[in-house]
Scaffold this active site. Structure first.
Site, PDB file in Angstrom:
ATOM      1  N   GLY A 182       1.232  -4.181  -1.478  1.00 16.07           N
ATOM      2  CA  GLY A 182       0.413  -5.249  -2.214  1.00 16.07           C
ATOM      3  C   GLY A 182       0.402  -6.738  -1.863  1.00 16.07           C
ATOM      4  O   GLY A 182      -0.154  -7.583  -2.592  1.00 16.07           O
ATOM      5  N   LYS A 215      -2.252  -7.144   3.135  1.00 14.55           N
ATOM      6  CA  LYS A 215      -2.293  -7.175   4.634  1.00 14.55           C
ATOM      7  C   LYS A 215      -3.745  -6.729   5.025  1.00 14.55           C
ATOM      8  O   LYS A 215      -4.362  -6.955   6.064  1.00 14.55           O
ATOM      9  CB  LYS A 215      -1.091  -6.288   5.157  1.00 14.55           C
ATOM     10  CG  LYS A 215       0.234  -6.488   4.746  1.00 14.55           C
ATOM     11  CD  LYS A 215       1.205  -5.615   5.420  1.00 14.55           C
ATOM     12  CE  LYS A 215       0.908  -4.144   4.614  1.00 14.55           C
ATOM     13  NZ  LYS A 215       1.252  -4.305   3.132  1.00 14.55           N
ATOM     14  N   ASP A 273      -3.307  -4.298  10.678  1.00  9.11           N
ATOM     15  CA  ASP A 273      -2.638  -4.725   9.435  1.00  9.11           C
ATOM     16  C   ASP A 273      -1.182  -3.966   9.246  1.00  9.11           C
ATOM     17  O   ASP A 273      -0.741  -3.730   7.977  1.00  9.11           O
ATOM     18  CB  ASP A 273      -3.540  -4.138   8.212  1.00  9.11           C
ATOM     19  CG  ASP A 273      -3.527  -2.646   7.913  1.00  9.11           C
ATOM     20  OD1 ASP A 273      -3.232  -1.861   9.057  1.00  9.11           O
ATOM     21  OD2 ASP A 273      -3.958  -2.182   7.042  1.00  9.11           O
TER      22      ASP A 273
END
Length: 214
Positions: free
Chosen positions: A16, A19, A88
């Protein structure tokens, strides 16, 4: 804003933290090759959130295998039309999550496999860690609405965050940006995004560099 002086950037943070949003926006705005974790293809994930003790080990093993294969394939085939690579996630997240979810004997076995594959992957030139308070993490988790994430406990998120901090404190020769983004909305606010990019585009020396935005 200067050009990004890094060939491989990894964005990290707890569940959360934003990223994927940040990595995608950077890749789009600065001509980067984007690597996104394929977590939605992991069939063990919903099962783990429902029965964590039963499915923790197959979940973490399958995630590690998937991350390793994806990074190995993508990093060995650079895009000649891109200026840099941005992901990410960083493969070390496998170790951090596993330590938080597995029993000690399971984690010892997991770590042996991790230590076999980790040296064969290049480390990022820059690791960016997005810090958010657990309350903000939960707000983002609710907002994106994945059904299997809606019952994640604060204690689990806090444990993951502490695992990342333990890892970061142990690093001596990596470039790490620790960004407190509690007061930013880099997705909707271009000024906030530019504030982050002004930092990422700097040629940082190895070490931990902390930034708080007000």
């Amino acid at each position: 804003m200067d050009a990004i002086p890094y060939n491989f950037i990894a964005i990290e943070g707890t569940i959360g933290a934003g990223k994927t949003s940040l990595a995608s926006k950077i890749a789009s705005g600065f001509n980067g090759k984007l690597i996104l974790e394929q977590f939605e293809e992991n069939a063990f994930l919903p099962k783990f959130y429902a029965e964590p003790e039963k499915y923790a080990f197959p979940l973490e093993m399958s995630f590690m295998a998937s991350r390793f294969q994806q990074l190995k394939d993508q990093l060995s085939n650079p895009d000649l039309f891109s200026n840099f690579i941005i992901a990410d996630y960083y493969i070390v997240k496998s170790l951090i999550f596993a330590q938080n979810t597995l029993q000690p004997d399971e984690f010892d076995l997991f770590k042996r496999f991790f230590n076999l594959i980790n040296p064969s992957l290049p480390r990022p030139d820059l690791l960016v860690y997005l810090y958010l308070d657990v309350e903000k993490l939960q707000q983002n988790i609710r907002k994106r609405g994945r059904s299997y994430e809606q019952h994640i406990k604060d204690e689990y998120l806090d444990g993951i965050q502490k695992g990342y901090f333990d890892f970061i404190r142990q690093q001596r020769d990596m470039r790490i940006l620790l960004l407190d983004t509690n007061n930013l909305d880099f997705v909707a606010n271009d000024v906030d995004f530019k504030a982050i990019m002004d930092i990422i585009s700097k040629p940082h020396p190895p070490g931990i560099h902390r930034y708080t935005f007000t």
